[in-house]
Design a protein around this motif. Structure first.
Motif, PDB file in Angstrom:
ATOM      1  N   VAL A   1      -1.484  -1.141  -4.067  1.00 35.70           N
ATOM      2  CA  VAL A   1      -2.601  -0.201  -3.992  1.00 35.70           C
ATOM      3  C   VAL A   1      -2.030   1.197  -3.777  1.00 35.70           C
ATOM      4  CG1 VAL A   1      -4.726   0.429  -2.780  1.00 35.70           C
ATOM      5  CG2 VAL A   1      -4.075  -1.992  -2.984  1.00 35.70           C
ATOM      6  N   VAL A   2      -2.183   2.058  -4.767  1.00 33.63           N
ATOM      7  CA  VAL A   2      -1.668   3.421  -4.687  1.00 33.63           C
ATOM      8  C   VAL A   2      -2.769   4.319  -4.115  1.00 33.63           C
ATOM      9  CG1 VAL A   2      -0.852   5.410  -6.020  1.00 33.63           C
ATOM     10  CG2 VAL A   2      -0.019   3.098  -6.552  1.00 33.63           C
ATOM     11  N   ALA A   3      -2.496   4.912  -2.963  1.00 34.61           N
ATOM     12  CA  ALA A   3      -3.510   5.713  -2.255  1.00 34.61           C
ATOM     13  C   ALA A   3      -2.902   7.062  -1.900  1.00 34.61           C
ATOM     14  CB  ALA A   3      -3.990   4.964  -1.016  1.00 34.61           C
TER      15      ALA A   3
ATOM     16  N   VAL B   1       0.857  -1.181   0.000  1.00 29.78           N
ATOM     17  CA  VAL B   1       0.000   0.000   0.000  1.00 29.78           C
ATOM     18  C   VAL B   1       0.897   1.235   0.000  1.00 29.78           C
ATOM     19  CG1 VAL B   1      -1.748   1.308   1.265  1.00 29.78           C
ATOM     20  CG2 VAL B   1      -1.842  -1.197   1.234  1.00 29.78           C
ATOM     21  N   VAL B   2       0.744   2.084  -0.999  1.00 32.59           N
ATOM     22  CA  VAL B   2       1.577   3.278  -1.098  1.00 32.59           C
ATOM     23  C   VAL B   2       0.722   4.498  -0.782  1.00 32.59           C
ATOM     24  CG1 VAL B   2       3.125   4.630  -2.552  1.00 32.59           C
ATOM     25  CG2 VAL B   2       2.951   2.134  -2.860  1.00 32.59           C
ATOM     26  N   GLY B   3       1.048   5.166   0.300  1.00 30.82           N
ATOM     27  CA  GLY B   3       0.249   6.303   0.757  1.00 30.82           C
ATOM     28  C   GLY B   3      -0.500   5.896   2.010  1.00 30.82           C
TER      29      GLY B   3
ATOM     30  N   VAL C   1       3.081   8.165  -9.262  1.00 25.20           N
ATOM     31  CA  VAL C   1       3.372   7.079  -8.314  1.00 25.20           C
ATOM     32  C   VAL C   1       3.047   5.723  -8.930  1.00 25.20           C
ATOM     33  CG1 VAL C   1       2.779   6.088  -6.053  1.00 25.20           C
ATOM     34  CG2 VAL C   1       3.138   8.562  -6.280  1.00 25.20           C
ATOM     35  N   ILE C   2       1.951   5.633  -9.656  1.00 27.28           N
ATOM     36  CA  ILE C   2       1.622   4.363 -10.340  1.00 27.28           C
ATOM     37  C   ILE C   2       2.761   3.985 -11.296  1.00 27.28           C
ATOM     38  CG2 ILE C   2       0.060   3.230 -11.980  1.00 27.28           C
ATOM     39  CD1 ILE C   2      -2.184   5.093 -10.908  1.00 27.28           C
ATOM     40  N   ALA C   3       3.228   4.950 -12.083  1.00 29.50           N
ATOM     41  CA  ALA C   3       4.304   4.679 -13.045  1.00 29.50           C
ATOM     42  C   ALA C   3       5.554   4.183 -12.321  1.00 29.50           C
ATOM     43  CB  ALA C   3       4.611   5.944 -13.861  1.00 29.50           C
ATOM     44  N   ALA C   4       5.909   4.823 -11.218  1.00 28.00           N
ATOM     45  CA  ALA C   4       7.100   4.423 -10.465  1.00 28.00           C
ATOM     46  C   ALA C   4       6.946   3.013  -9.899  1.00 28.00           C
ATOM     47  CB  ALA C   4       7.357   5.426  -9.339  1.00 28.00           C
ATOM     48  N   GLU C   5       5.754   2.686  -9.404  1.00 28.97           N
ATOM     49  CA  GLU C   5       5.521   1.360  -8.830  1.00 28.97           C
ATOM     50  C   GLU C   5       5.552   0.275  -9.907  1.00 28.97           C
ATOM     51  OE1 GLU C   5       5.116   0.545  -5.471  1.00 28.97           O
ATOM     52  OE2 GLU C   5       5.743   2.618  -5.112  1.00 28.97           O
TER      53      GLU C   5
END
Lengths: 365, 365
Positions: free
Chosen positions: A67-69, A14-16, A78-82
């Motif tokens: 899960v980008v939050a 989970v990011v964020g 952030v999605i691109a980096a993940e």
């Protein structure tokens, strides 16, 4: 890690670690999922870990799902980096807008075949990990917005996430999603904020006359401006489209009220109000077209234990309340408990309560 | 008739047996006052009498006070007729607008020295004697609008009425009243109705995403159009004045959202939203600036008796709840009870509940 309780298989990152991210972490951990939590702010991250939302990242992490939050403005980056950092993982996000982040993401040249957008219709006026709840998503719609030739199995992983969190998966295109939330969430936010803004110049004597109508109509005006600037900016085309139509209706009622004695003016006002009646009746749920529940209003003395005594008797009658609302004017010696119960048990409950000495102030189906 | 419980001395005649009139009757009779109830519709009258709102009129009636509770459009005509029919009585009314009926009344040449307007800020979405409640006015503001050289003693009679009904007397001019209620009641009605009207053309899939924000923002849109046409028509100048200012703000945010990437656009949107924050914080009461109460959110299993058990423990802790709200998503196995208590007991209560095995999902002051 396969857990008997969870549908999700493997680690979830989970990011964020704000309200939504921390709530996802809490909810998945309650199902036994191994949750990695990450936040650009070390302080936020520590708080979320202390709160039980997950563990810190390790070099050996190999998440199956991310899960980008993060706030809408940085969601695509952030999605691109993940996607780059975890080439085997499927990535989703929980941003309140879906078309703009996808377009941004496509422009980065990222491997978008491993991305499926989503959006849980859940939240609170209070943000941050400190307000997170494992049950935040229970019973709420969670929109999944596959794009292009999304593979069936991958949509299934997002559905597993949604179901693990107790939410209800709903599939739409990003465009359908954005026009839907513009109507049910983004435009109401603008309307409520503009109405509340009118109160700034009001004398206190006027505000002292405020009742529940004004409170309800302006409640969401207390939402975070920083977040909402991003949401409205990212969905501006849909929001503007609805606000134009709203503005036409506003012009019509203003024109009618400017000349209330002209032929047809009262009819125009009445039609606006009637259109509001029919619009509000379309909202599903207890105040809308859901007629499964009836309301009983019971008078309750304003002293400790009285409401408990009432609810004990309701429990002893074997009746489950769907909802309960206590109306209580400051300083009043009596409160009113509005109880929602299934219509088929309502009459029996009213009779039992009256037999027990309770006063029923009203009953509706 | 002098009653030890009531301040009002003598008979009170209530004209109009709708929600407000019948509630006035019920409230006064509970204080032992002799209430005469009258309605142009014999069916309404019978219902109100059956309901206990008062007795039928007799030729020998000699009321000291007459309360006119008829729709705004006919308020002035009914006041004039009552002033003529009962030359010794003081007359008040409960209409939601005050300047227009007074102007109409003055034009009839009636004996306006015996009239003092008033308006209880109380009501419900459901109308009619059937929805009447003796406690409808408890704790609510009730505006009294003396005009011209009103004699002190006569204002005192209206104050006695207000106090007998448990309401809080507030004195203003008719003009102050009308501009105040335009802001806190009439404009919110228009805004909510126009927003709800936007839902008529929406697909059901969009409405299925609706949450509490939309429900609250549009709740009052279910109000009676026939009544509201009269209220808005009678207070159109004040309503239009505020709607003009509202429309300017709307135009500004629409312009900013039409060009969200132009310099200053995001700042303009943020300022609109921040103005909403500060406006809503000015509303008195638990969601506004009243900081005496803190909120505790407690998780409650969705089965009969659980909430009662919680409230019993709160009662045993000697803590009185100011307000209680049960949040419960359809189908969820867990509900959240949001309890408002005095801030000074909040921490102790949270500790006692946790010691008793309850899960606290959140706490705020």
């Amino acid at each position: 890690m396969v857990d008997v309780n969870s549908r999700i298989v493997g680690e979830v990152r989970v990011v964020g670690a704000g309200l939504l991210g921390a709530s996802v972490g809490l909810g998945l951990r309650a199902k036994g999922v191994d949750v990695i939590v990450h936040d650009a702010s070390p302080a936020n991250l520590r708080l979320a870990i202390d709160y039980g939302a997950g563990r810190a990242a390790r070099d050996t992490d190999n998440p199956t799902l991310i899960v980008v939050a993060v706030p809408p403005d940085v969601t695509a980056a952030v999605i691109a980096a993940e996607l780059t950092a975890f080439p085997d993982a499927l990535v989703t996000d929980v941003a309140s807008v879906k078309a703009a982040p996808l377009a941004e993401l496509l422009a980065t040249g990222a491997d978008v075949a491993r991305y499926i957008g989503s959006h849980p219709l859940a939240g609170r006026e209070r943000g941050g990990a400190i307000s997170a709840r494992a049950d935040l998503f229970i019973g709420r719609p969670w929109v999944i917005t596959p794009h292009g030739p999304a593979r069936f199995g991958e949509v299934g992983v997002i559905e597993d996430l949604v179901l693990d969190l107790g939410a209800v998966p709903v599939t739409m295109t990003a465009e359908q999603h954005d026009s839907s939330v513009a109507l049910v969430s983004h435009v109401p936010q603008v309307i409520a904020s503009l109405l509340a803004a009118r109160l700034n110049s009001a004398p206190e004597s006027a505000l002292s006359l405020a009742g529940q109508g004004l409170r309800d109509t302006t409640r969401i005006a207390s939402s975070d401006p920083e977040l909402w600037v991003q949401i409205l900016g990212a969905n501006s085309a849909e929001v503007v489209r609805i606000l134009h139509a709203y503005r036409e209706d506003l012009d019509a009622i203003v024109a009618a009220l400017e000349a209330p004695d002209v032929a047809g003016a009262r009819r125009a006002v009445a039609e606006s109000l009637a259109a509001g009646n029919s619009g509000v009746s379309r909202i599903p749920g207890k105040h809308g077209q859901d007629r499964r529940f009836g309301q009983l209003v019971v008078m309750v003395d304003d002293k400790p234990g009285e409401l408990a005594r009432l609810l004990t008797e309701i429990g002893e009658a074997g009746v489950n309340m769907e909802d309960l609302r206590l109306e209580h004017s400051p300083g009043a010696q009596i409160g009113l408990a509005e109880i929602s119960v299934l219509t088929e048990v309502e009459e029996r409950l009213a009779a039992e309560l009256e037999a027990g000495g309770w006063k029923i102030a009203g009953a509706w189906k």
